[in-house]
Design an enzyme around this catalytic site. Structure first.
Site, PDB file in Angstrom:
ATOM      1  N   ASP A 109       2.641  11.223   6.915  1.00 40.33           N
ATOM      2  CA  ASP A 109       3.824  10.824   7.204  1.00 40.33           C
ATOM      3  C   ASP A 109       4.900  11.670   7.482  1.00 40.33           C
ATOM      4  OD1 ASP A 109       5.754   8.748   6.035  1.00 40.33           O
ATOM      5  OD2 ASP A 109       6.641  10.274   4.724  1.00 40.33           O
ATOM      6  N   GLU A 156       2.225  10.962  11.875  1.00 41.95           N
ATOM      7  CA  GLU A 156       3.408   9.973  12.202  1.00 41.95           C
ATOM      8  C   GLU A 156       4.904  10.764  12.431  1.00 41.95           C
ATOM      9  OE1 GLU A 156       6.756   6.581  10.263  1.00 41.95           O
ATOM     10  OE2 GLU A 156       6.267   8.729   9.405  1.00 41.95           O
TER      11      GLU A 156
HETATM   12  C1  LIG Z   1       5.869   4.437   9.131  1.00 43.83           C
HETATM   13  C2  LIG Z   1       6.242   5.164   7.805  1.00 43.83           C
HETATM   14  O1  LIG Z   1       5.062   5.679   7.033  1.00 43.83           O
HETATM   15  N1  LIG Z   1       7.345   5.549   7.314  1.00 43.83           N
HETATM   16  C3  LIG Z   1       7.618   6.177   6.363  1.00 43.83           C
HETATM   17  C4  LIG Z   1       8.444   7.492   6.738  1.00 43.83           C
HETATM   18  O2  LIG Z   1       8.489   8.367   5.539  1.00 43.83           O
HETATM   19  C5  LIG Z   1       9.502   7.651   4.900  1.00 43.83           C
HETATM   20  C6  LIG Z   1       9.788   8.707   3.806  1.00 43.83           C
HETATM   21  O3  LIG Z   1       8.820   9.239   3.340  1.00 43.83           O
HETATM   22  C7  LIG Z   1       9.151   6.438   4.223  1.00 43.83           C
HETATM   23  O4  LIG Z   1      10.316   5.744   3.766  1.00 43.83           O
HETATM   24  C8  LIG Z   1       8.851   5.452   5.399  1.00 43.83           C
HETATM   25  O5  LIG Z   1       8.291   4.143   4.986  1.00 43.83           O
END
Ligand SMILES: CC(=O)N[C@H]1CO[C@H](CO)[C@@H](O)[C@@H]1O
Ligand SMILES: *[C@@H]1O[C@H](CO)[C@@H](O)[C@H](O)[C@H]1NC(C)=O
Ligand SMILES: *[C@@H]1O[C@H](CO)[C@@H](O)[C@H](O)[C@H]1NC(C)=O
Ligand SMILES: *[C@@H]1O[C@H](CO)[C@@H](O)[C@H](O)[C@H]1NC(C)=O
Ligand SMILES: *[C@@H]1O[C@H](CO)[C@@H](O)[C@H](O)[C@H]1NC(C)=O
Ligand SMILES: *[C@@H]1O[C@H](CO)[C@@H](O)[C@H](O)[C@H]1NC(C)=O
Ligand SMILES: CC(=O)N[C@H]1CO[C@H](CO)[C@@H](O)[C@@H]1O
Ligand SMILES: [Ca+2]
Ligand SMILES: [Ca+2]
Length: 601
Positions: free
Chosen positions: A242, A316
């Protein structure tokens, strides 16, 4: 005469078997299904299904999805052709950000189940040949983490686990401390929070309850590696990481011991409390990040060797393409598969066939030779495919993601074309929306509509739960849009999706060359050809009228083709018809998949 030829060809096709493309039954034999020439490992052509556990299936009637619910539905996923599931975080958490604020990386959130439930899920999944990928959240823990509590109290060893900084004494009010810099949280307002105990501010790039870890402390790096090893030892097949590009902030040593202010972005639509108000040279995309990812890759390689199963690492990062590509590796070091969000960010319901071709080609141009591409149509942060692009384009976008080379990631519900649900201000749970304090415009920031429970059938609560109230309300179109009815229908989003998943497992799609062409603004053709294998052609018509497409300009294609999938809702076509290459009928808003009848040499 032509009829006889067609019949002969049809017989030949039937003999080769239209279904010969989906014969695998366990994780092991995926590699060998098509004989010794298969060079690709499971992960290079995987269909990864993203589960948002809270909204997938509630097994015990408390209104919240859980691990046993997932286990219960594994046969469905297997039948659909899913290779691996990636579950959004399932770890102990106070759920300020629904699991992305982790208290303990080694415990299961009680509302999702127990460690026994997890072990059972993993064992059942292995048995039927579905791999488990966990969501790894390295940028921050939750504020209830033992590490954070120790760091707050300056316990020896833990002092620098988080990003701490002194405040700036207010020039106006004695005794009041101002934040160390102007940094803004992604969820709005200052990214710094005062901590009474420690008399310092801590950084949180996301919500207040998500303090950022400090990767400049080697102990933090080791802790996180230990977490990865813990789950790898249990037998998971890898991680999706993440918010990776937020991992590092600049080192105050380079700025006279202070955290420097970030410059204004100049975005006229942003207000001073919005993340977009600033640009972020000091808090994202720092080069140090890549070494951590490469170190993790090395660690995963050790387990790959031990288990004889490749461990996947997907990251990500919403960033520009050069920075994204660097996650693949650099110099002699290997890295991760960076999610590309071009399907999310760069394609919308106004994109025409040429625009889409250009987006696909751009990614394929930048991707290093030998690395694995990936296609993402949705996730729990984005408005759903059917709401972003319109229901008409659901099949087309799913088909593209499945026929292009590499990994396909499908967010739960996109295979049946679920739409965003309505969630009132009173029912709103997403911190990103709650932080707006705006009961009128909150929905613009809210991620709740794309997180509403999965529509299994048309019974109460869409078959998701027996509870009277679910954690988010079920979207009100579940009586018409649900899996059970789509399985029954002769044509549906789901039926089409499943047909194309079967095609994804063919050698042409797994290893074949890619050719993309925009025949017009409305017609996009994706061809996949592998030596000595039936070729695959996907055609999308983005407009609403029928038309006959002439594929003669694709010279490598033979004269006759067989429909193997025709999109659910709009196509008047039926599977298993043979057509001539120069006269392929494609109904309006239709996506079709064809297979060549003769081997290409
Ligand atoms: C797509 C995804 O996983 N988004 C996450 C990115 O990180 C933030 C904080 O950890 C999350 O709120 C999101 O859902
Ligand atoms: C964690 O942060 C939340 C705000 O998001 C706050 O309400 C809570 O008291 C904090 N808990 C601890 C243990 O600091
Ligand atoms: C990197 O990956 C490639 C292909 O997957 C492999 O051949 C190579 O040995 C790897 N390099 C290292 C240093 O692990
Ligand atoms: C993905 O690739 C496209 C090019 O196809 C690029 O424009 C886009 O910025 C990339 N997206 C991300 C999030 O890296
Ligand atoms: C097209 O996209 C815009 C912006 O995302 C959205 O407001 C609109 O409703 C979409 N149209 C359709 C038909 O989905
Ligand atoms: C659910 O709702 C029904 C009718 O509205 C009510 O009779 C029942 O007690 C409720 N059950 C629970 C568990 O709240
Ligand atoms: C079915 C069909 O072909 N409809 C449209 C498809 O795209 C062409 C343009 O290439 C349109 O003219 C058709 O109306
Ligand atoms: Ca439950
Ligand atoms: Ca960080």
């Amino acid at each position: 005469m032509r009829l006889i030829t067609a019949l002969l060809l049809y017989a030949a096709a039937a003999w080769a078997g239209p279904l010969d493309v989906r014969v695998e039954s366990g994780p092991r034999d995926v590699r060998v299904e098509s004989g010794a020439r298969s060079a690709a490992d499971w992960w290079q052509t995987a269909l990864v299904y993203q589960i948002y556990p809270r909204s997938f299936k509630d097994s015990d009637g408390d209104g919240i999805g859980d691990l046993n619910g997932i286990t219960e539905k594994l046969p469905y996923l297997k039948d659909t052709g899913v290779d691996a599931i990636w579950m959004s975080p399932i770890f102990l958490s106070p759920m300020y950000d629904f699991g992305y604020d982790i208290t303990d990386y080694r415990q299961i959130a009680p509302e999702y189940g127990t460690m026994d439930d997890f072990d059972n899920l993993l064992a059942t999944a292995k048995e039927i040949g579905i791999r488990i990928i966990l969501d790894f959240v390295p940028n921050h823990t939750g504020n209830e983490s033992e590490w954070f509590i120790k760091s707050k109290n300056r316990e020896p060893g833990y002092e620098n686990y988080y990003v701490w900084a002194d405040g700036i004494p207010s020039p106006d009010k004695a005794g009041v401390m101002l934040p160390p810099s102007n940094w803004i949280s992604i969820f709005r307002k200052s990214a710094w929070e005062w901590c009474e105990e420690r008399q310092q501010f801590y950084l949180h790039q996301f919500v207040v309850g998500q303090p950022d870890l400090n990767y400049r402390d080697p102990r933090v790096q080791q802790e996180m590696k230990d977490v990865l090893s813990y789950w790898l030892d249990k037998g998971v097949s890898g991680f999706r990481v993440d918010a990776i590009n937020m991992m590092y902030e600049v080192d105050p040593k380079d700025f006279d011991g202070k955290y420097p202010d970030e410059p204004l972005s100049g975005d006229p639509n942003a207000n001073p409390e919005d993340y977009e108000y600033l640009s972020h040279p000091y808090t994202r995309d720092l080069l140090e990040t890549y070494d951590v990812v490469y170190d993790w890759r090395d660690l995963l390689n050790e387990h790959t060797q031990k288990d004889g199963e490749y461990k996947i690492l997907m990251t990500e990062a919403y960033t520009d393409i050069e920075l994204m590509i660097r996650y693949y590796g650099h110099g002699n070091r290997n890295g991760s598969i960076p999610f590309n969000f071009s399907f999310l960010g760069d394609i919308n319901n106004h994109s025409n066939a040429r625009d889409i071709k250009m987006i696909i080609d751009r990614f394929m141009t930048y991707i290093p030779i030998g690395k694995t591409a990936n296609w993402v149509n949705g996730n729990h942060d984005q408005s759903r495919l059917a709401s972003r692009h319109g229901t008409n384009r659901v099949d087309a976008m799913n088909m593209l993601a499945l026929l292009l080379p590499g990994v396909t990631i499908t967010y739960q519900g996109e295979e049946i074309g679920m739409t965003d649900g309505y969630v009132s201000w009173e029912d709103t749970k997403d911190p990103q929306a709650c932080n707006t304090d705006d009961p009128i415009n909150y929905y613009k920031k809210s991620r709740d509509p794309n997180r509403t429970p999965y529509h299994w059938d048309d019974s109460n609560q869409a078959g998701f739960s027996t509870a009277n109230q679910t954690w988010l309300p079920v979207a009100d179109n579940y009586k018409t849009v649900n899996l059970a009815s789509q399985m029954k229908a002769s044509k549906s989003h789901y039926k089409f999706y499943k047909d194309v998943v079967a095609v994804k497992k063919s050698d042409a799609v797994r290893f074949g060359d890619l050719d993309t062409r925009a025949f017009s603004e409305n017609i996009l053709v994706v061809t996949r050809l592998a030596h000595l294998n039936p070729g695959i052609v996907g055609i999308v018509n983005l407009s609403d009228e029928d038309q006959v497409v002439d594929l003669s300009s694709i010279k490598m294609l033979p004269g006759h083709l067989l429909y193997v999938a025709a999109s659910g809702v709009d196509c008047s076509l039926d599977k298993w018809q043979i057509v001539l290459k120069n006269q392929v009928t494609v109904s309006g808003h239709c996506a079709i998949v064809l297979r060549t009848l003769l081997f290409n040499c």
